[in-house]
Design a protein around this motif. Structure first.
Motif, short mmCIF file in Angstrom:
data_model
loop_
_atom_site.label_atom_id
_atom_site.label_comp_id
_atom_site.label_asym_id
_atom_site.label_seq_id
_atom_site.Cartn_x
_atom_site.Cartn_y
_atom_site.Cartn_z
N UNK A 1 0.84 -1.21 0.00
CA UNK A 1 0.00 0.00 0.00
C UNK A 1 0.87 1.25 0.00
N UNK A 2 0.47 2.24 -0.77
CA UNK A 2 1.16 3.52 -0.79
C UNK A 2 0.31 4.61 -0.13
N UNK A 3 -0.58 4.20 0.77
CA UNK A 3 -1.40 5.18 1.49
C UNK A 3 -0.54 5.99 2.44
N UNK A 4 -1.09 7.12 2.90
CA UNK A 4 -0.35 7.97 3.82
C UNK A 4 -0.01 7.24 5.12
N UNK A 5 -0.95 6.44 5.61
CA UNK A 5 -0.70 5.69 6.85
C UNK A 5 0.41 4.66 6.65
N UNK A 6 0.41 4.01 5.49
CA UNK A 6 1.45 3.00 5.21
C UNK A 6 2.81 3.67 5.10
N UNK A 7 2.87 4.84 4.48
CA UNK A 7 4.14 5.56 4.35
C UNK A 7 4.66 5.96 5.73
N UNK B 1 8.01 4.14 -4.07
CA UNK B 1 6.63 3.76 -3.81
C UNK B 1 5.76 4.95 -3.43
N UNK B 2 6.31 5.89 -2.69
CA UNK B 2 5.53 7.03 -2.22
C UNK B 2 5.22 8.01 -3.34
N UNK C 1 12.69 10.38 6.26
CA UNK C 1 11.99 11.51 6.88
C UNK C 1 11.54 12.52 5.83
N UNK C 2 12.37 12.72 4.80
CA UNK C 2 12.01 13.69 3.76
C UNK C 2 10.72 13.31 3.04
N UNK C 3 10.42 12.02 3.00
CA UNK C 3 9.20 11.56 2.33
C UNK C 3 7.95 12.09 3.04
N UNK C 4 8.05 12.28 4.37
CA UNK C 4 6.91 12.78 5.14
C UNK C 4 6.46 14.16 4.68
N UNK C 5 7.36 14.92 4.09
CA UNK C 5 7.00 16.27 3.63
C UNK C 5 6.20 16.24 2.33
N UNK C 6 6.23 15.09 1.65
CA UNK C 6 5.42 14.95 0.44
C UNK C 6 5.89 15.80 -0.73
N UNK C 7 7.19 16.09 -0.80
CA UNK C 7 7.72 16.95 -1.86
C UNK C 7 8.82 16.21 -2.63
N UNK C 8 8.46 15.55 -3.73
CA UNK C 8 9.48 14.82 -4.50
C UNK C 8 10.58 15.73 -5.03
N UNK C 9 10.24 17.01 -5.27
CA UNK C 9 11.25 17.96 -5.76
C UNK C 9 12.36 18.17 -4.73
N UNK C 10 12.07 17.90 -3.47
CA UNK C 10 13.07 17.95 -2.41
C UNK C 10 13.74 16.60 -2.21
#
Length: 223
Positions: free
Chosen positions: A31-37, A89-90, A139-148
């Motif tokens: 799963x690629x849901x927010x909770x799974x991430x 995945x995210x 941790x960077x994935x939590x920000x939801x910004x692939x450009x970062x």
């Protein structure tokens, strides 16, 4: 050699490290849901705690014949493959972005191989340790910004194979403070659903460690 007879107490924490890292991969595959991430990031952070505990126990009880090699294999899974897979995945990037994840994994493997064959220092690591790189990327994935996240992935890869000195944190007081901050971040992310607050706490810790070679350089020049 009987593998089970060769296992020592520190190796049990290393096996826990492997299990948590692979569990993070399986979770993101499912799963690629927010909770799974969020849960996958937490599993990788707990894997880092297990990695620290195996070193702590080894210094007090002694390591077995499997210790160093098993630890490197575990780190490659939990802090190389799992964070890279988490990012892909995210964000589901196009295939031409995948090499960034592959480069991160390769540099992590090179970092671990160099560590295994080089002389050990009691105070410093040569290059960014892969657990720190894996946690920073996760941790960077939590920000939801692939450009970062994707430029950060390549930057961390370069830091791992660099010769910059990074400190070994063994002071129990510092480790206790870090543990409390990680618990606070987990509380914010899971109980309060405040991902930004959790990312800020964890991000501040990561940035402080990433900048530590600058501090070390200043201290050495001041002597």
């Amino acid at each position: 050699m009987n593998i089970l007879h060769a296992l020592r107490p520190p190796d049990l924490f290393t096996i826990l490290n492997i299990s948590l890292g692979f569990a993070a991969i399986l979770l993101i595959h499912e799963s690629q849901s927010q909770d799974a991430i969020k849960l996958a990031v937490l599993l990788i952070i707990i894997a880092a705690v297990a990695d620290g505990l195996d070193g702590f126990v080894a210094r007090r009880t002694g390591s077995g014949p499997l210790g160093a090699n098993l630890d490197s294999l575990a780190d490659l899974i939990s802090f190389g493959a799992a964070p890279a897979f988490l990012v892909v995945g995210a964000f589901s990037p196009p295939m031409h972005i995948w090499p960034a994840a592959i480069i991160f994994l390769i540099c992590g493997a090179l970092r671990l191989a160099r560590f295994n064959i080089s002389g050990k220092s009691d105070q410093l690591f040569e290059g960014l340790p892969i657990p720190a790189a894996g946690m920073a990327l996760s941790v960077s994935v939590l920000l939801g910004k692939p450009s970062l996240t994707f430029p950060l992935m390549l930057f961390l890869a370069l830091l791992m194979i660099s010769t910059l000195p990074y400190p070994k944190i063994r002071d129990m007081r510092i480790l206790l403070i870090l543990g409390l901050l990680v618990i606070a971040a987990a509380w914010a992310a899971f109980l309060q659903s405040n991902i930004l607050y959790a990312a800020i706490i964890l991000g501040a810790l990561v940035i402080a460690y990433l900048l530590s070679p600058v501090v070390i350089s200043r201290l050495q020049k001041g002597r």
